[in-house]
Design a protein around this motif. Sequence first.
Motif, PDB file in Angstrom:
ATOM      1  N   ASP A  98       0.839  -1.212   0.000  1.00 48.19           N
ATOM      2  CA  ASP A  98       0.000   0.000   0.000  1.00 48.19           C
ATOM      3  C   ASP A  98       0.869   1.255   0.000  1.00 48.19           C
ATOM      4  O   ASP A  98       0.597   2.218  -0.731  1.00 48.19           O
ATOM      5  N   CYS A  99       1.905   1.238   0.823  1.00 55.82           N
ATOM      6  CA  CYS A  99       2.782   2.406   0.946  1.00 55.82           C
ATOM      7  C   CYS A  99       3.513   2.673  -0.374  1.00 55.82           C
ATOM      8  O   CYS A  99       3.591   3.821  -0.843  1.00 55.82           O
ATOM      9  N   LEU A 100       4.026   1.608  -0.972  1.00 59.16           N
ATOM     10  CA  LEU A 100       4.771   1.759  -2.232  1.00 59.16           C
ATOM     11  C   LEU A 100       3.830   2.212  -3.359  1.00 59.16           C
ATOM     12  O   LEU A 100       4.194   3.045  -4.193  1.00 59.16           O
ATOM     13  N   THR A 101       2.604   1.683  -3.366  1.00 55.16           N
ATOM     14  CA  THR A 101       1.610   2.095  -4.369  1.00 55.16           C
ATOM     15  C   THR A 101       1.319   3.593  -4.245  1.00 55.16           C
ATOM     16  O   THR A 101       1.260   4.317  -5.243  1.00 55.16           O
ATOM     17  N   ASP A 102       1.159   4.064  -2.998  1.00 58.04           N
ATOM     18  CA  ASP A 102       0.935   5.502  -2.746  1.00 58.04           C
ATOM     19  C   ASP A 102       2.083   6.346  -3.286  1.00 58.04           C
ATOM     20  O   ASP A 102       1.872   7.375  -3.930  1.00 58.04           O
ATOM     21  N   LEU A 103       3.313   5.898  -2.996  1.00 57.99           N
ATOM     22  CA  LEU A 103       4.493   6.654  -3.438  1.00 57.99           C
ATOM     23  C   LEU A 103       4.566   6.710  -4.965  1.00 57.99           C
ATOM     24  O   LEU A 103       4.897   7.744  -5.549  1.00 57.99           O
ATOM     25  N   LEU A 104       4.246   5.587  -5.606  1.00 52.89           N
ATOM     26  CA  LEU A 104       4.324   5.524  -7.071  1.00 52.89           C
ATOM     27  C   LEU A 104       3.261   6.415  -7.724  1.00 52.89           C
ATOM     28  O   LEU A 104       3.469   6.936  -8.823  1.00 52.89           O
ATOM     29  N   SER A 105       2.125   6.583  -7.048  1.00 54.32           N
ATOM     30  CA  SER A 105       1.034   7.348  -7.670  1.00 54.32           C
ATOM     31  C   SER A 105       1.046   8.824  -7.272  1.00 54.32           C
ATOM     32  O   SER A 105       0.198   9.591  -7.711  1.00 54.32           O
ATOM     33  N   GLU A 110       9.090  13.182  -7.202  1.00 53.10           N
ATOM     34  CA  GLU A 110       9.879  12.740  -8.362  1.00 53.10           C
ATOM     35  C   GLU A 110       9.575  11.266  -8.655  1.00 53.10           C
ATOM     36  O   GLU A 110       9.208  10.513  -7.751  1.00 53.10           O
ATOM     37  N   PRO A 111       9.753  10.846  -9.915  1.00 52.86           N
ATOM     38  CA  PRO A 111       9.520   9.430 -10.241  1.00 52.86           C
ATOM     39  C   PRO A 111      10.519   8.532  -9.503  1.00 52.86           C
ATOM     40  O   PRO A 111      11.655   8.935  -9.244  1.00 52.86           O
ATOM     41  N   ILE A 112      10.068   7.330  -9.144  1.00 53.49           N
ATOM     42  CA  ILE A 112      10.920   6.391  -8.402  1.00 53.49           C
ATOM     43  C   ILE A 112      11.719   5.542  -9.393  1.00 53.49           C
ATOM     44  O   ILE A 112      11.143   4.883 -10.266  1.00 53.49           O
ATOM     45  N   ALA A 113      13.043   5.587  -9.252  1.00 53.25           N
ATOM     46  CA  ALA A 113      13.907   4.815 -10.158  1.00 53.25           C
ATOM     47  C   ALA A 113      13.933   3.347  -9.779  1.00 53.25           C
ATOM     48  O   ALA A 113      13.887   2.470 -10.637  1.00 53.25           O
ATOM     49  N   CYS A 114      14.033   3.059  -8.478  1.00 52.18           N
ATOM     50  CA  CYS A 114      14.012   1.655  -8.044  1.00 52.18           C
ATOM     51  C   CYS A 114      13.828   1.559  -6.535  1.00 52.18           C
ATOM     52  O   CYS A 114      13.919   2.561  -5.814  1.00 52.18           O
ATOM     53  N   LEU A 115      13.557   0.331  -6.100  1.00 50.40           N
ATOM     54  CA  LEU A 115      13.468   0.000  -4.679  1.00 50.40           C
ATOM     55  C   LEU A 115      14.772  -0.677  -4.281  1.00 50.40           C
ATOM     56  O   LEU A 115      15.314  -1.484  -5.037  1.00 50.40           O
ATOM     57  N   ILE A 116      15.294  -0.333  -3.100  1.00 48.92           N
ATOM     58  CA  ILE A 116      16.434  -1.068  -2.530  1.00 48.92           C
ATOM     59  C   ILE A 116      15.983  -1.603  -1.182  1.00 48.92           C
ATOM     60  O   ILE A 116      15.667  -0.828  -0.278  1.00 48.92           O
ATOM     61  N   SER A 117      15.917  -2.930  -1.045  1.00 51.88           N
ATOM     62  CA  SER A 117      15.453  -3.496   0.229  1.00 51.88           C
ATOM     63  C   SER A 117      16.471  -4.487   0.770  1.00 51.88           C
ATOM     64  O   SER A 117      17.286  -5.033   0.031  1.00 51.88           O
ATOM     65  N   ASP A 118      16.411  -4.696   2.085  1.00 52.04           N
ATOM     66  CA  ASP A 118      17.305  -5.651   2.736  1.00 52.04           C
ATOM     67  C   ASP A 118      17.039  -7.051   2.186  1.00 52.04           C
ATOM     68  O   ASP A 118      15.900  -7.438   1.971  1.00 52.04           O
ATOM     69  N   ALA A 119      18.105  -7.810   1.989  1.00 57.91           N
ATOM     70  CA  ALA A 119      17.979  -9.161   1.421  1.00 57.91           C
ATOM     71  C   ALA A 119      17.045 -10.050   2.237  1.00 57.91           C
ATOM     72  O   ALA A 119      16.344 -10.897   1.683  1.00 57.91           O
ATOM     73  N   ILE A 120      17.017  -9.838   3.565  1.00 54.21           N
ATOM     74  CA  ILE A 120      16.187 -10.709   4.412  1.00 54.21           C
ATOM     75  C   ILE A 120      14.697 -10.413   4.223  1.00 54.21           C
ATOM     76  O   ILE A 120      13.850 -11.270   4.444  1.00 54.21           O
ATOM     77  N   SER A 129       7.853  -6.678  -8.251  1.00 52.50           N
ATOM     78  CA  SER A 129       7.516  -7.248  -9.574  1.00 52.50           C
ATOM     79  C   SER A 129       6.076  -6.917  -9.945  1.00 52.50           C
ATOM     80  O   SER A 129       5.782  -6.522 -11.079  1.00 52.50           O
ATOM     81  N   GLU A 130       5.176  -7.041  -8.973  1.00 55.22           N
ATOM     82  CA  GLU A 130       3.762  -6.774  -9.209  1.00 55.22           C
ATOM     83  C   GLU A 130       3.550  -5.298  -9.594  1.00 55.22           C
ATOM     84  O   GLU A 130       2.746  -4.983 -10.469  1.00 55.22           O
ATOM     85  N   LEU A 131       4.321  -4.411  -8.943  1.00 54.32           N
ATOM     86  CA  LEU A 131       4.177  -2.973  -9.219  1.00 54.32           C
ATOM     87  C   LEU A 131       5.108  -2.508 -10.344  1.00 54.32           C
ATOM     88  O   LEU A 131       5.221  -1.312 -10.609  1.00 54.32           O
ATOM     89  N   LYS A 132       5.783  -3.478 -10.959  1.00 60.26           N
ATOM     90  CA  LYS A 132       6.683  -3.203 -12.098  1.00 60.26           C
ATOM     91  C   LYS A 132       7.763  -2.168 -11.743  1.00 60.26           C
ATOM     92  O   LYS A 132       8.041  -1.242 -12.511  1.00 60.26           O
ATOM     93  N   LEU A 133       8.337  -2.357 -10.570  1.00 59.63           N
ATOM     94  CA  LEU A 133       9.416  -1.485 -10.109  1.00 59.63           C
ATOM     95  C   LEU A 133      10.677  -2.343  -9.951  1.00 59.63           C
ATOM     96  O   LEU A 133      10.617  -3.401  -9.332  1.00 59.63           O
TER      97      LEU A 133
END
Length: 466
Positions: A98-105, A110-120, A129-133
């Motif tokens: 939900d949070c990422l969807t809000d940020l993308l819309s 500024e447009p989001i270039a990519c997500l960086i998340s902890d491997a765990i 993948s679902e949000l095509k980011l």
Amino acid sequence: MSNSEMEQRKGRRLVLFPLPLQGHINPMLDLANILHSRGFSITIIHTTFNSPEPSNYPHFAFRFISENLPEHHRTCCKTDLVAFLSMLNTKCGPPFRDCLTDLLSDASEEPIACLISDAILYFTQDVASELKLPRLVLRTGAASSFCVFSAFPLLKEKGYLPIQDSRLDEPVVELPPLRVKDLPSIHTNDPEDLYNLVNSMVSQSKASSGIIWNTFQELEPTALETLHQQLGVPLFPIGPFHKRFAATSSPSGPLTHDGTCIPWLDKQVPQSVVYVGFGSLATISKTQFLEIAWGLANSNQPFLWVVRPDLIHGSDWLEPLPNGFLEALGGRGHIVKWAPQQQVLTHPSVGAFWTHNGWNSTLESICEGVPMICMPCFTDQRVNARFVSEVWGIGLQLEKGVERGEIERTIKRLMVEKEGENIRERMLCLKEKSDHCLSRDGFSRQSSDNLVRHILLLESLNFHAH
């Protein structure tokens, strides 16, 4: 970096999502600073649990999500870490999406270039993948320990896992110089949970658009080459992160630094002090605590010891110490609840670091040229300790458990004897390599440039795909 390159990045936002444990939050915030200095805007998504103080980072935007953990699960990060991490991956999915969807819309950002998340936080791959980011992974541990994690199916097939007490000293012939007792393990109610967690972390890192490492090429060339072949995604070893900016004295964790330790260190002889610190999660028994105390006292070396209020099972703080213990040392020992570790390790009085070998601590010790006494507690710390003592030859491991005689002997070997001199020489050589990798023509600097180019390429490919 040229002005045109900087301009190209302006208006590009990166979303970073750290695992909410101190040893993972700090490197992610360091990475955020590195990328911010390269012209990217930064938004940090964080759980309400263990969250950093946003006012300490005014140049980042913060979004907080509720991790929906029942109260007893919040405390289990100390009692059953595997259950806690598995629960995070299960419960955080919907609020994170939900949070990422809000940020993308959000058209005002500024447009989001990519997500960086902890491997765990492996669940984030499916959400991205679902949000095509595009998703990049930050692995806050060593490349060498990740090689071991990626070998878990093989280790299980060969019978090394689950670990059996009768085989602890056997060599793992497929992963020299590891022995069975050096394999990552952690107390959990269901060992299968650890196996599943590790496999998900590895497979979803493989599915990502690349992996960022807080390590450097000269430290782990073999492991990085192995992973490059195994994982088939770009790898960016751009560490050591913490050396890129002046050490901040403001803690980003829940504990407040005790400022008395630096004036105390100022009064000690150069390279004489044993600094003892076991990180933010490790715990020990009262018996172990007393053996450590007597081992330190009997070594006759001055020591600075970090004893967190929750370090000792069933004790608030220093109650298990015998009456008059500290007074009898005549100022040779100094105990604090928390210390500014990077500042301590750079102090000229510090001659050894007795550590649990979490990766951040191990890397900080290497960067300051301080030899280590290794007492790993769980997971990748065991692999790190074996590499420190056997591969890099920059420390000694307490092999016979926590026993005062063994502790005293190990401190003397490192601080007084010829063996310690040789270890110190190897450590200073590695320190020089850690300094060089961040210089203009160093590998980590080049890898950082490659990472920035990769992010911009991912964004343009993603833009055209839409």
